[in-house]
Design a protein around this motif. Sequence first.
Motif, PDB file in Angstrom:
ATOM      1  N   LEU A  75      26.158  58.386   1.177  1.00  0.00           N
ATOM      2  CA  LEU A  75      26.890  57.990  -0.026  1.00  0.00           C
ATOM      3  C   LEU A  75      27.085  56.488  -0.110  1.00  0.00           C
ATOM      4  N   THR A  76      27.220  55.854   1.063  1.00  0.00           N
ATOM      5  CA  THR A  76      27.602  54.452   1.052  1.00  0.00           C
ATOM      6  C   THR A  76      27.112  53.753   2.316  1.00  0.00           C
ATOM      7  N   THR A  77      27.431  52.484   2.428  1.00  0.00           N
ATOM      8  CA  THR A  77      26.925  51.669   3.525  1.00  0.00           C
ATOM      9  C   THR A  77      27.497  52.068   4.868  1.00  0.00           C
ATOM     10  N   HIS A  78      28.825  52.276   4.915  1.00  0.00           N
ATOM     11  CA  HIS A  78      29.487  52.428   6.209  1.00  0.00           C
ATOM     12  C   HIS A  78      30.622  53.434   6.099  1.00  0.00           C
ATOM     13  N   VAL A  79      30.788  54.243   7.137  1.00  0.00           N
ATOM     14  CA  VAL A  79      31.933  55.150   7.264  1.00  0.00           C
ATOM     15  C   VAL A  79      32.893  54.554   8.278  1.00  0.00           C
ATOM     16  N   SER A  80      34.128  54.347   7.859  1.00  0.00           N
ATOM     17  CA  SER A  80      35.178  53.830   8.744  1.00  0.00           C
ATOM     18  C   SER A  80      36.228  54.921   8.887  1.00  0.00           C
ATOM     19  N   ALA A  81      36.244  55.576  10.040  1.00  0.00           N
ATOM     20  CA  ALA A  81      37.125  56.726  10.263  1.00  0.00           C
ATOM     21  C   ALA A  81      38.182  56.393  11.310  1.00  0.00           C
ATOM     22  N   CYS A  82      39.432  56.381  10.906  1.00  0.00           N
ATOM     23  CA  CYS A  82      40.565  56.184  11.814  1.00  0.00           C
ATOM     24  C   CYS A  82      41.238  57.535  11.991  1.00  0.00           C
ATOM     25  N   LEU A  83      41.147  58.086  13.186  1.00  0.00           N
ATOM     26  CA  LEU A  83      41.460  59.487  13.399  1.00  0.00           C
ATOM     27  C   LEU A  83      42.542  59.700  14.451  1.00  0.00           C
ATOM     28  N   ALA A  84      43.495  60.568  14.127  1.00  0.00           N
ATOM     29  CA  ALA A  84      44.451  61.023  15.122  1.00  0.00           C
ATOM     30  C   ALA A  84      43.707  61.817  16.190  1.00  0.00           C
ATOM     31  N   VAL A 110      34.292  55.047  14.547  1.00  0.00           N
ATOM     32  CA  VAL A 110      35.493  55.864  14.736  1.00  0.00           C
ATOM     33  C   VAL A 110      36.472  55.099  15.608  1.00  0.00           C
ATOM     34  N   ALA A 111      37.745  55.117  15.225  1.00  0.00           N
ATOM     35  CA  ALA A 111      38.795  54.495  16.022  1.00  0.00           C
ATOM     36  C   ALA A 111      40.048  55.354  15.915  1.00  0.00           C
ATOM     37  N   ASN A 112      40.949  55.190  16.867  1.00  0.00           N
ATOM     38  CA  ASN A 112      42.239  55.852  16.763  1.00  0.00           C
ATOM     39  C   ASN A 112      42.947  55.381  15.499  1.00  0.00           C
ATOM     40  N   ASP A 113      43.701  56.263  14.868  1.00  0.00           N
ATOM     41  CA  ASP A 113      44.320  55.906  13.591  1.00  0.00           C
ATOM     42  C   ASP A 113      45.333  54.772  13.703  1.00  0.00           C
ATOM     43  N   THR A 114      45.842  54.497  14.902  1.00  0.00           N
ATOM     44  CA  THR A 114      46.788  53.393  15.052  1.00  0.00           C
ATOM     45  C   THR A 114      46.098  52.048  14.827  1.00  0.00           C
TER      46      THR A 114
END
Length: 338
Positions: A75-84, A110-114
């Motif tokens: 859909l797009t260039t990059h997915v930035s997922a901040c996940l618990a 992917v990174a922690n949501d904090t």
Amino acid sequence: MDRLHGGQVPGVLAIDAGNSKTDVALVAADGTVLGAARGGGFQPEAGGADRAIGGLTPLVEAVAAQAGLRPGTPLTTHVSACLANADLPVQEEQLLAAVEARPWGVTSAVANDTFGLLRAGTDGPLGVAVVCGAGINCVGLLPDGRTARFPALGVLTGDWGGGGGLAAEAMWHATRAEDGRGPATALAAAIAAHFGVDSATAVAEAIHLDELAQERLHELVPVLFATAEDGDRTALDLIDRQADEIVRFARTALARLGLLAHPAPVVLGGGVLAARHPLLIDNVTARLAAAAPLAEPRIVVAPPVLGAALLGLDRIGAGPQAQQRLRDAYTPGRPAAA
């Protein structure tokens, strides 16, 4: 709208998946929000990383439809997922693999949501963030990439508080007050009244018998604060302990990164902190001023997906104008000073 090959929109698919709710936004490279959707909590520990990420598909499809796109190619260039629950490296790896398996972005992170909260409250990679929402966690970051992190596995790793922890403590004190094992507290009557039953013990029994959803215990956080405002000692002590835990996290992270001797933002967020209850916020700011005098507390009340989107714009090289346009879409101004 300019699009890449295959109908992609240059920009970011931002995901903030917390314990209690999930937000997804499709953001163009110029910071324009093209679509947004909200769903329930994100709990990969219940069914695995791939199943949890797969559960986000309806939200991704919803934001794609709002942007006039049909899913099937990136859909797009990059997915930035901040996940618990992306607390350990192995968890981040599993969740990243699950995201990359979906046709959502050309690249993914992917990174922690904090970390999303930290980015929402700062202009760059410097500072500490403490999230106190359904749970509690803390991260810190320096411009050279060094981080301060905690396992955040609950009681097993020394964590205390957050909405779930405060609700459980309120129940613990209320039921002990009712049966005589603990001192009297107005929490007992307040909890019973909130759920329309005769006692806090009846609430515990209803949850045990699946007559009342466990998730509804989070409703007790406002009850706790209201009881504290009326002067109940037990409720006041719980809020005081929560303030102490928040500041212990922040000071420890600042110390690990060598920031105690330098001005540095301490970003505060999550539902419990974003509610800005004076009993908690005033306590936190006073304790922080004593423990880390150069710290600069900031409260973020914007949806956490803002931070995930900003991290994504960083990744694709979007400039300050794009970032400010995005901030303006979610907040009327900068993060509030504590």
